[in-house]
Motif scaffolding. Structure first.
Motif, PDB file in Angstrom:
ATOM      1  N   LYS A 159      -3.814  -1.219 -12.081  1.00 15.92           N
ATOM      2  CA  LYS A 159      -2.751  -2.064 -12.656  1.00 15.92           C
ATOM      3  C   LYS A 159      -2.012  -2.870 -11.591  1.00 15.92           C
ATOM      4  N   SER A 160      -1.541  -2.182 -10.556  1.00 19.55           N
ATOM      5  CA  SER A 160      -0.733  -2.871  -9.538  1.00 19.55           C
ATOM      6  C   SER A 160      -1.570  -3.890  -8.772  1.00 19.55           C
ATOM      7  N   THR A 161      -2.818  -3.537  -8.489  1.00 21.21           N
ATOM      8  CA  THR A 161      -3.709  -4.476  -7.794  1.00 21.21           C
ATOM      9  C   THR A 161      -3.863  -5.742  -8.630  1.00 21.21           C
ATOM     10  N   ALA A 166       3.775  -4.993  -5.756  1.00 19.35           N
ATOM     11  CA  ALA A 166       3.697  -3.538  -5.955  1.00 19.35           C
ATOM     12  C   ALA A 166       2.708  -2.935  -4.968  1.00 19.35           C
ATOM     13  N   ILE A 167       3.017  -1.743  -4.492  1.00 21.41           N
ATOM     14  CA  ILE A 167       2.093  -1.088  -3.559  1.00 21.41           C
ATOM     15  C   ILE A 167       0.894  -0.527  -4.323  1.00 21.41           C
ATOM     16  N   VAL A 168      -0.177  -0.301  -3.565  1.00 26.00           N
ATOM     17  CA  VAL A 168      -1.461   0.110  -4.140  1.00 26.00           C
ATOM     18  C   VAL A 168      -2.024   1.223  -3.284  1.00 26.00           C
ATOM     19  N   THR A 193       0.686   6.237  -7.894  1.00 30.04           N
ATOM     20  CA  THR A 193       1.240   5.460  -6.786  1.00 30.04           C
ATOM     21  C   THR A 193       2.533   4.770  -7.221  1.00 30.04           C
ATOM     22  N   THR A 194       2.472   4.086  -8.357  1.00 30.95           N
ATOM     23  CA  THR A 194       3.659   3.371  -8.853  1.00 30.95           C
ATOM     24  C   THR A 194       4.588   4.350  -9.569  1.00 30.95           C
ATOM     25  N   ARG A 195       5.864   4.319  -9.194  1.00 32.27           N
ATOM     26  CA  ARG A 195       6.827   5.217  -9.840  1.00 32.27           C
ATOM     27  C   ARG A 195       7.861   4.464 -10.671  1.00 32.27           C
ATOM     28  N   VAL A 223       5.144  -6.713 -16.273  1.00 34.83           N
ATOM     29  CA  VAL A 223       5.940  -5.520 -15.980  1.00 34.83           C
ATOM     30  C   VAL A 223       4.961  -4.408 -15.618  1.00 34.83           C
ATOM     31  N   ASP A 224       4.795  -4.181 -14.321  1.00 37.05           N
ATOM     32  CA  ASP A 224       3.893  -3.108 -13.863  1.00 37.05           C
ATOM     33  C   ASP A 224       4.579  -1.771 -14.129  1.00 37.05           C
ATOM     34  N   THR A 225       3.793  -0.769 -14.459  1.00 33.70           N
ATOM     35  CA  THR A 225       4.378   0.523 -14.849  1.00 33.70           C
ATOM     36  C   THR A 225       3.639   1.684 -14.171  1.00 33.70           C
TER      37      THR A 225
HETATM   38 MG    MG Z   1       0.386   1.121  -9.672  1.00 35.74          MG
END
Ligand code: MG
Ligand code: GTP
Length: 300
Positions: free
Chosen positions: A16-18, A29-31, A37-39, A56-58
């Motif tokens: 997702k973040s990538t 967002a970090i990957v 990974t994502t909080r 909206v990354d989750t």
């Molecule tokens: Mg993520």
């Protein structure tokens, strides 16, 4: 113009973040190769002629039993409500399991339009895609499935077009220069966490929070002073984080500093201390202190 909020939802580690980073064109967002990974809920805005997409990354869906994980799951769930579209990210190279189907159905039941980004197509046989898509339709998952590769940048224009088509006509939600809702200080803490996720194994990175005490640009020279605490949940984790003669920590800090310098376009003077807060991931007051609170779009 077409504009709207798009919640990016899916299992942990799906990509997702990538995908959000490549769609937005900046690292918001970090990957990492590790799940969870994502909080936080992270906004990433894509602008083009006649369209603005507020992604909206989750946090990814993952079964785990800490208060932090519970909160992360609530963040994902709340983020999928009250948006114009759900972009469900599926890791195509893992095939389609019953739990994938169940989760997709769960989000379809939100009655929000949904598109499935079937990602990581660069590391799977292309021939698998039609069979998987067919299976989804047979399961009654009645929405667009767009195969993409975030890593190779494949089919991303098609995905953006499919998203834009489903967004309503409206005004821009954010000024054009706004790419994210997160501060530089937040990203500094996240970069530190990313390097820890890459360097350490098992529960250690998942039990780390990063608290930035100082984030300050010096009056002279292009230099930032950054002082942070790396909070871990057990004394033996602290020993591993620091490593023999402090070598592991030194290396990790050096990677983090370089990455922070790239992000800020400035030199960084980084100091860090490792602290133990027993089982902080299960303590409501500490979760709050480290910035982990239920997030939804309405708090953007
Ligand atoms: Mg993520
Ligand atoms: N080969 C390949 N790997 C990818 C692709 N997209 C993401 N990855 C890798 O998949 C791993 C997970 O990526 P993330 O973007 O952190 O996944 P996520 O869904 O945000 O994960 P959580 O935040 O833990 O829910 C990383 O190692 C990425 O480099 C892709 O298109 N192709």
């Amino acid at each position: 113009m077409k504009s709207g909020f798009v919640a990016v939802i899916g299992k942990a580690n799906a990509g997702k973040s990538t995908l959000v980073n490549v769609l937005v064109g900046e690292k918001v967002a970090i990957v990492s190769p590790k799940p969870q990974t994502t909080r936080d809920r992270i906004l990433g805005v894509y602008n083009a002629e006649g369209v603005q997409i507020a992604f909206v990354d989750t946090p990814g869906i993952y079964k785990s039993k800490t208060a932090l994980s519970d909160m992360m799951m609530r963040t994902a769930e709340n983020s999928a409500k009250d948006v114009e579209l759900i972009l469900y990210v599926h890791d195509g190279h893992k095939g389609v399991s019953d739990s994938d189907v169940a989760l997709m159905k769960h989000y379809l039941a939100f009655k929000v339009p949904m598109i499935i980004a079937y990602t990581k197509t660069d590391i799977m046989p292309e021939g698998n895609i039609p069979a998987d898509v067919k299976r989804l339709y047979e399961e009654g998952i009645d929405c667009d499935v767009v195969p993409v590769s975030a890593r190779k940048g494949k089919n991303l224009d098609k995905l953006k077009e499919a998203i834009a088509e489903m967004l309503p006509e409206g005004e821009p939600l954010f000024p054009e220069d706004v790419l994210s809702d997160k501060s530089e200080k937040f990203m500094i803490a996240e970069i530190m966490r990313e390097k820890i996720l890459l360097r350490y194994d098992k529960e250690i990175p998942h039990g780390v929070a990063v608290l930035v005490n100082t984030f300050q640009k010096r009056e002279e020279g292009n230099l930032y002073d950054v002082d942070l605490d790396i909070i871990c949940e057990k004394a033996n984790h602290k020993a591993i984080l620091i490593g023999r003669q402090g070598r592991a920590l030194k290396e990790t800090l050096s990677f983090a500093r370089k990455s922070m310098e790239e992000f800020l376009g400035a030199k960084v003077f980084l100091t860090a201390y490792v602290k133990v807060k027993d089982d902080w991931r299960d303590k409501a007051n500490l979760l709050k202190e480290y910035g982990y609170e239920d997030g939804s779009k309405s708090s953007l």
